[in-house]
Design an enzyme around this catalytic site. Structure first.
Site, mmCIF file in Angstrom:
data_model
loop_
_atom_site.group_PDB
_atom_site.id
_atom_site.type_symbol
_atom_site.label_atom_id
_atom_site.label_comp_id
_atom_site.label_asym_id
_atom_site.label_seq_id
_atom_site.Cartn_x
_atom_site.Cartn_y
_atom_site.Cartn_z
ATOM 1 C CE1 TYR A 1 7.592 3.869 0.739
ATOM 2 C CE2 TYR A 1 7.263 5.313 -1.159
ATOM 3 C CZ TYR A 1 7.950 4.276 -0.552
ATOM 4 O OH TYR A 1 8.971 3.647 -1.216
ATOM 5 C CG HIS B 1 8.740 -5.803 1.199
ATOM 6 N ND1 HIS B 1 9.338 -4.619 1.566
ATOM 7 C CD2 HIS B 1 7.596 -5.458 0.561
ATOM 8 C CE1 HIS B 1 8.590 -3.606 1.177
ATOM 9 N NE2 HIS B 1 7.520 -4.092 0.563
ATOM 10 C CG PHE C 1 8.462 -0.063 -4.135
ATOM 11 C CD1 PHE C 1 8.816 -0.442 -2.855
ATOM 12 C CD2 PHE C 1 7.797 -0.992 -4.937
ATOM 13 C CE1 PHE C 1 8.537 -1.717 -2.377
ATOM 14 C CE2 PHE C 1 7.511 -2.270 -4.478
ATOM 15 C CZ PHE C 1 7.884 -2.635 -3.195
ATOM 16 C CG ASP D 1 -0.344 -0.040 2.534
ATOM 17 O OD1 ASP D 1 0.881 -0.287 2.611
ATOM 18 O OD2 ASP D 1 -1.047 0.177 3.530
#
Length: 221
Positions: free
Chosen positions: A67, A188, A78, A65
């Protein structure tokens, strides 16, 4: 907000916008924006789609999701806007690019719009979040929407690379046809998970090798 989508995507998503699921989700999101601080700005929710047409996708990078801190989220997974310090996950992505491709990245610039302009769809599984509450818009309907998007890409395109980092993104892998697409999986890139397999995964060189083998243009990472 929901009408501001690039025309090729609008055609793809049109049927989903007519479903009961979408009506429930859009009503909830509109209410959230009216009453809380939600990221990204409403005008940027669909920017991942607006930067790249459906037919020009070469790579899909799937995040979780947006920031949840001020001024960071701008609709691309990202990525952060110009002049915003890259968060730790993005710094680890840059470090992997440097290690994999032996190129130097500007660790002060976290805007990935140049990737989008080259055919990289930077897609979060969940497209909105409440300020300071990561995961706050989980299980309200965004996951089904992005499943629909990924299914469409899998079904209607060929030789696309899907980069799935972390368990959340890997769940999306079950709806991708791996006989005609390349699926790359790793942990991740966050500091909590990068050492479990993201570091040293060499995904970026693998992407370019696959694209070249299939007559596609390499990504300038």
């Amino acid at each position: 907000m929901f009408n501001n989508i690039e025309i090729s995507w609008k055609k793809i998503i049109k049927t989903y916008f007519q479903t009961k699921k979408w009506q429930v989700l859009s009503n909830f999101i509109n209410h959230e924006y009216a009453n809380k601080i939600i990221y990204p700005d409403a005008k940027n929710v669909f920017d991942a789609f607006n930067q790249i047409s459906f037919d020009n996708i070469s790579v899909v990078i799937i995040g979780q999701d947006p920031y949840h801190q001020p001024n960071q989220a701008h609709g691309l997974a990202f990525s952060v806007p110009d002049e915003i310090t890259p968060p730790p996950s993005l710094k680890n992505i840059y470090k992997e690019i440097e290690s994999d491709l032996q190129i130097e990245k500007d660790l002060s610039n976290g805007n990935l719009i140049d990737w989008a302009n080259q055919g990289v769809l930077l897609l979060n599984s969940i497209l909105t979040v409440e300020e300071n509450k990561p995961g706050s818009h989980t299980n309200i309907g965004w996951e089904e929407f992005t499943d629909f998007i990924i299914q469409k890409i899998s079904d209607e395109r060929e030789n696309v690379v899907f980069m799935l980092w972390g368990n959340y993104a890997k769940k999306k892998g079950s709806i991708i046809d791996r006989t005609k697409h390349l699926v790359l999986e790793a942990s991740h890139p966050s500091p909590l998970g990068a050492y479990r397999g993201f570091n040293g995964c060499k995904h970026f060189s693998q992407v370019n090798e696959y694209l070249e083998e299939n007559g596609r243009k390499k990504i300038n990472w």
